[in-house]
Design a protein around this motif. Structure first.
Motif, PDB file in Angstrom:
ATOM      1  N   ALA A  94       9.603   1.465   4.455  1.00 30.50           N
ATOM      2  CA  ALA A  94       8.724   1.545   5.625  1.00 30.50           C
ATOM      3  C   ALA A  94       8.022   2.900   5.688  1.00 30.50           C
ATOM      4  N   ALA A  95       8.754   3.974   5.397  1.00 32.70           N
ATOM      5  CA  ALA A  95       8.168   5.314   5.450  1.00 32.70           C
ATOM      6  C   ALA A  95       7.114   5.495   4.373  1.00 32.70           C
ATOM      7  N   VAL A  96       7.393   5.012   3.164  1.00 31.89           N
ATOM      8  CA  VAL A  96       6.453   5.166   2.054  1.00 31.89           C
ATOM      9  C   VAL A  96       5.214   4.295   2.271  1.00 31.89           C
ATOM     10  N   GLU A  97       5.410   3.085   2.740  1.00 37.43           N
ATOM     11  CA  GLU A  97       4.256   2.204   2.997  1.00 37.43           C
ATOM     12  C   GLU A  97       3.345   2.823   4.053  1.00 37.43           C
ATOM     13  N   ALA A  98       3.929   3.384   5.093  1.00 39.17           N
ATOM     14  CA  ALA A  98       3.134   4.035   6.137  1.00 39.17           C
ATOM     15  C   ALA A  98       2.391   5.246   5.587  1.00 39.17           C
ATOM     16  N   THR A  99       3.005   5.949   4.641  1.00 35.14           N
ATOM     17  CA  THR A  99       2.362   7.115   4.048  1.00 35.14           C
ATOM     18  C   THR A  99       1.145   6.717   3.228  1.00 35.14           C
ATOM     19  N   PHE A 100       1.246   5.644   2.463  1.00 34.23           N
ATOM     20  CA  PHE A 100       0.086   5.146   1.712  1.00 34.23           C
ATOM     21  C   PHE A 100      -1.095   4.915   2.661  1.00 34.23           C
ATOM     22  N   ALA A 101      -0.823   4.248   3.770  1.00 33.35           N
ATOM     23  CA  ALA A 101      -1.893   3.938   4.718  1.00 33.35           C
ATOM     24  C   ALA A 101      -2.444   5.205   5.365  1.00 33.35           C
ATOM     25  N   ALA A 102      -1.572   6.147   5.722  1.00 29.64           N
ATOM     26  CA  ALA A 102      -2.022   7.400   6.347  1.00 29.64           C
ATOM     27  C   ALA A 102      -2.925   8.190   5.410  1.00 29.64           C
ATOM     28  N   MET A 103      -2.601   8.208   4.136  1.00 30.17           N
ATOM     29  CA  MET A 103      -3.439   8.888   3.158  1.00 30.17           C
ATOM     30  C   MET A 103      -4.817   8.239   3.076  1.00 30.17           C
ATOM     31  N   ALA A 104      -4.846   6.914   3.091  1.00 30.78           N
ATOM     32  CA  ALA A 104      -6.124   6.210   2.993  1.00 30.78           C
ATOM     33  C   ALA A 104      -6.995   6.451   4.220  1.00 30.78           C
ATOM     34  N   ARG A 105      -6.365   6.610   5.371  1.00 29.78           N
ATOM     35  CA  ARG A 105      -7.128   6.853   6.603  1.00 29.78           C
ATOM     36  C   ARG A 105      -7.585   8.303   6.726  1.00 29.78           C
ATOM     37  N   GLY A 106      -7.083   9.164   5.875  1.00 30.81           N
ATOM     38  CA  GLY A 106      -7.403  10.582   5.977  1.00 30.81           C
ATOM     39  C   GLY A 106      -6.527  11.323   6.957  1.00 30.81           C
ATOM     40  N   ASP A 107      -5.446  10.686   7.408  1.00 32.15           N
ATOM     41  CA  ASP A 107      -4.526  11.323   8.346  1.00 32.15           C
ATOM     42  C   ASP A 107      -3.503  12.218   7.649  1.00 32.15           C
ATOM     43  N   ALA A 108      -3.371  12.061   6.341  1.00 33.10           N
ATOM     44  CA  ALA A 108      -2.377  12.827   5.592  1.00 33.10           C
ATOM     45  C   ALA A 108      -2.935  13.143   4.210  1.00 33.10           C
ATOM     46  N   TRP A 109      -2.573  14.310   3.694  1.00 36.48           N
ATOM     47  CA  TRP A 109      -3.065  14.658   2.371  1.00 36.48           C
ATOM     48  C   TRP A 109      -2.051  15.535   1.649  1.00 36.48           C
TER      49      TRP A 109
END
Length: 321
Positions: A20-35
């Motif tokens: 769940a944590a890794v899947e959420a991270t993939f999405a956050a990176m795509a949205r530009g919320d995380a880098w």
């Protein structure tokens, strides 16, 4: 500051929580919320070790930190895990250290979770044979995580040292799946999903060995020079990755790009598939390939889960800095 030792992190973070944590991270990176920040990875010239840092910032999740560690190939002879790592988290509002977390088990969980996310979103829904190339410490984690994503009927395995395949056979039995040791031709011809998880520096699967419709999660190549696949195989696949820059510099894509067989523009961030911004598998017969280079944000995400659970259960040690 909180300390979460390796033993505590191992007991608290489940494969499902890591997924769940890794899947959420993939999405956050795509949205530009995380880098992620640039990776530092160097050969030490001592103990044949490779050492480095991965770091990043998730603004939405308020997770900032780094993972320090690497690969010591002689550790197995000392009764230790070859991959050694520690995660340090910081308060993004002040820069003060927030937690130090044992990262060995969490690295195995997040690596397996990343390939499992790719299987969930890219493998054919009717995939029923799982193939695994490699039988090291990470391989059973990969098998368990993959088994949660499809209704597999069996597991096929190959390893440079066949004597190590007992580890995969035991992992398959633990999830109720029959296991068969096969050669690479047979594995490529029969598997619907293939996970490669080795430390090799030469191609183990060639273009003609993998049949149409296969999904490949290439998880072992994370350093310049490492290689698991024939560049021609990479170039014929629909390629996805965790981070394009890393894939081109450090991942399996490096060899196809260097050979002029693949351009960075042809590589799709897996997170963009999760957010619906880019298509995933578009044809039942296409080969999809996930180049899992391992990004720091995934390590930070699972470490943050460990800290949260440890604090909630009173298992995090508090120290003054």
């Amino acid at each position: 500051m909180f300390l979460v030792p390796e033993s505590v992190a191992r007991d608290l973070v489940t494969p499902a929580a890591a997924f769940a944590a890794v899947e959420a991270t993939f999405a956050a990176m795509a949205r530009g919320d995380a880098w992620n920040f640039p990776v530092v990875r160097e050969t030490l010239g001592h103990a044949d070790a490779v050492y480095g840092f991965k770091s990043g910032f998730d603004r939405a999740g308020q997770v900032l930190g780094l993972k320090s560690g690497g690969y010591w190939p002689g550790n197995a002879d000392k009764g230790l895990t070859n991959h050694q790592s520690t995660v340090v988290l910081f308060d993004p509002d002040t820069g003060r250290p927030h937690a130090v977390v044992g990262g060995n088990h969490l690295t195995a969980l997040r690596t397996a979770a990343a390939s499992a996310v790719s299987i969930k979103h890219l493998a054919r829904p009717d995939a029923h044979v799982l193939g695994i190339v490699g039988a090291g410490h990470q391989a059973p984690f990969q098998l368990h995580a993959a088994a949660a994503q499809r209704t597999f009927s069996r597991v096929l395995g190959w390893n440079v040292d066949p004597s190590m395949l007992d580890r995969l056979a035991e992992a398959a039995a633990a999830v109720g799946l029959p296991f068969e040791a096969v050669d690479r031709d047979t594995l490529g011809a029969r598997a619907d999903v293939i996970i490669t998880i080795t430390s090799c520096f030469e191609p183990l699967l060639m273009c003609g060995q993998v049949r149409p419709g296969t999904h490949i999660a290439c998880m072992g190549t994370d350093t310049a020079g490492k290689q698991e696949l024939d560049p021609a195989l990479v170039s014929t696949a629909h390629v996805f990755t965790d981070e394009i820059d890393q894939a081109v510099r450090l991942g399996e894509c490096q060899h196809a790009v260097e050979a002029g067989l693949l351009t960075p523009a042809a590589i799709t961030p897996l997170g963009a598939v999760l957010t619906g911004d880019r298509p995933g598998r578009v044809d039942a017969d296409e080969i999809t390939l996930f180049d899992g280079t391992g990004v720091g944000l995934q390590d930070l995400a699972v470490a943050a889960v460990a800290v949260r659970l440890a604090r909630a259960q009173g298992l995090a040690q508090s120290v003054d800095m």
